[in-house]
Design an enzyme around this catalytic site. Structure first.
Site, PDB file in Angstrom:
ATOM      1  N   ALA A 134       0.828  -1.213   0.000  1.00 36.05           N
ATOM      2  CA  ALA A 134       0.000   0.000   0.000  1.00 36.05           C
ATOM      3  C   ALA A 134       0.861   1.260   0.000  1.00 36.05           C
ATOM      4  CB  ALA A 134      -0.942  -0.014   1.200  1.00 36.05           C
ATOM      5  N   GLN A 152      -7.045   0.090   5.497  1.00 39.14           N
ATOM      6  CA  GLN A 152      -7.640  -0.459   6.723  1.00 39.14           C
ATOM      7  C   GLN A 152      -9.142  -0.703   6.570  1.00 39.14           C
ATOM      8  OE1 GLN A 152      -6.036  -1.722   9.073  1.00 39.14           O
ATOM      9  NE2 GLN A 152      -3.995  -0.831   8.814  1.00 39.14           N
ATOM     10  N   HIS A 181      -1.896  -7.987   2.889  1.00 42.24           N
ATOM     11  CA  HIS A 181      -1.354  -8.479   4.181  1.00 42.24           C
ATOM     12  C   HIS A 181      -2.146  -7.946   5.368  1.00 42.24           C
ATOM     13  CE1 HIS A 181       1.083  -4.872   5.471  1.00 42.24           C
ATOM     14  NE2 HIS A 181       0.985  -4.607   4.185  1.00 42.24           N
ATOM     15  N   THR A 223       8.255  -7.241 -13.978  1.00 40.17           N
ATOM     16  CA  THR A 223       7.599  -8.530 -14.192  1.00 40.17           C
ATOM     17  C   THR A 223       6.483  -8.722 -13.159  1.00 40.17           C
ATOM     18  OG1 THR A 223       9.720  -9.397 -14.916  1.00 40.17           O
ATOM     19  CG2 THR A 223       8.016 -11.020 -14.360  1.00 40.17           C
ATOM     20  N   CYS A 239       4.962   1.963  10.922  1.00 37.71           N
ATOM     21  CA  CYS A 239       5.969   2.685  10.124  1.00 37.71           C
ATOM     22  C   CYS A 239       6.224   4.103  10.633  1.00 37.71           C
ATOM     23  CB  CYS A 239       5.539   2.787   8.673  1.00 37.71           C
ATOM     24  SG  CYS A 239       4.855   1.308   8.019  1.00 37.71           S
TER      25      CYS A 239
END
Ligand code: PLP
Length: 372
Positions: free
Chosen positions: A69, A178, A198, A234, A320
């Site tokens: 994200a 979220q 995730h 890729t 983070c």
């Protein structure tokens, strides 16, 4: 160990992992290659894209796969700002954004863009009147989260999109990281939307940017066309297939999981009300998965350590963010620096057991008794 930090990350579902390993083993060829194995990989991606698009109620060509994200937010915010720079350099956002949005905005500010942050009301929602007054003819972007990661406030994104209808040069980016996988989410009115699997029992290293068909943005990564010109490299066929599985499970289980998590949240709130020195920062109508709490006299970082010593994982701000600084979202709703420094986050899942919550509540009572 009792894990109560499901907003930061979730354990991967076995079915998702199985889909990933199966696809990685069988479809290793580069989907950009023109030979038969490459075409087979490409066919898998095309099928999966249409499954994902159906689940989300969008078109397959509106999906861009990224590394997470954070990349999706950077691609949207910087890409839209650069593409529209001749129309204006004014951007509106909020105090509630994840660092991958606020950091991208700081970068743009250094490049000469002007950023205004809309006021937050005491219930955590953005002040729509303030938003209306901030909008200008040169406003090119409004970047808001659907649900913020610290308080869990649900923002009125449909009302924001409605306001922006009167400002056709202003693009709307929604960080739905979220929200998607936890609560119903509508893409209507959004130009770009970011999320990552995730957060709903999918894999890390994969993210999505929805880009409305017809909306143009400058890519972050230049060089070579791929499944889309907006993100070269890729494509990871296995990660995309695994994302589709995670999304399918999250969609079919959404209501059941939500109802269970809500009962957990209500139980914690009821017990917290009985404890001294506690302030619940999350509004009553926040997503039940996120509960932001302060204990006056104990810093958030200390609380995380005390809980960690007892084998319980909670979080201070989002994973983070910069440590030892007050939480911006908590400060925005409480206007209280000490409260923002004392805040921490408990996050719940359908995997959380009632027993785990009792252990957490007992630990909290002990910590308050011992340390205050
Ligand atoms: N946006 C929000 C609201 C988040 O909560 C997070 C992660 O915590 C992100 C963006 C970044 O997600 P990622 O770790 O996939 O880059």
């Amino acid at each position: 160990m009792i894990y109560l930090d499901y907003t930061a990350d979730t354990p991967v579902d076995e079915r998702v992992l199985q889909k990933f390993t199966e696809t990685a083993r069988e479809q290793f060829a580069n989907p950009n290659s023109a030979h038969s194995e490459g075409r087979a990989s490409k066919a898998v991606i095309d099928n999966v894209l249409s499954d994902i698009a159906k689940l989300l109620g969008i078109q397959p060509n509106e999906l861009i796969f990224t590394s997470g994200a954070s990349e999706a937010n950077n691609l949207a915010v910087k890409g839209l700002a650069v593409t529209n720079r001749r129309k204006g350099k004014h951007i509106i956002s909020t105090f509630l954004e994840h660092s991958s949005v606020s950091g991208a905005l700081t970068f743009l500010q250094e490049q000469g863009y002007e950023i205004d942050l809309v006021n937050i009301l005491p219930d955590g929602k953005i002040d729509l009147d303030n938003l209306r007054s901030l909008l200008r003819p040169d406003t090119i972007l409004c970047a808001v989260c659907a649900v913020d990661s610290e308080l869990g406030t649900i923002q009125p994104t449909a009302a924001i999109a409605e306001i922006l209808k009167d400002h056709p040069d202003c693009r709307l980016h929604i960080d739905a990281t979220q929200a998607i996988g936890k609560i119903p989410f509508s893409f209507a009115g959004a130009d770009t939307v970011s999320f990552a699997p995730h957060k709903f029992y999918g894999l890390k290293g994969c993210g999505v940017l929805y880009k409305r068909d017809g909306c143009v943005l400058e890519p972050l990564i230049h060089g070579g066309a791929s499944t889309t010109i907006y993100r070269s490299g890729t494509p990871d066929t296995a990660a995309i297939a695994a994302l589709s599985t995670a999304l399918g499970i999250a969609a079919s289980e959404q209501q059941k999981r939500y109802d269970y998590v809500k009962t957990l949240n209500e139980r914690v709130r009821a017990e917290l009300m009985k404890m001294p020195k506690i302030r619940i920062n999350s509004p009553a109508d926040a997503v039940p998965h996120i509960l932001n709490i302060s204990v006056s006299g104990i810093k958030g970082e200390q609380m995380r350590e005390f809980m960690d010593e007892r084998g319980i994982c909670i979080s201070v701000k989002s994973a983070c963010s910069v440590p030892n600084t007050p939480s911006r979202p908590v400060f925005a709703v409480s206007h209280d620096r000490k409260n923002a420094l004392s805040s921490w986050r408990l996050s719940l899942s359908h995997l959380t057991t009632k027993y785990e919550l009792e252990v957490f509540l007992e630990a909290l009572e002990h910590i308050i008794r011992e340390k205050l």
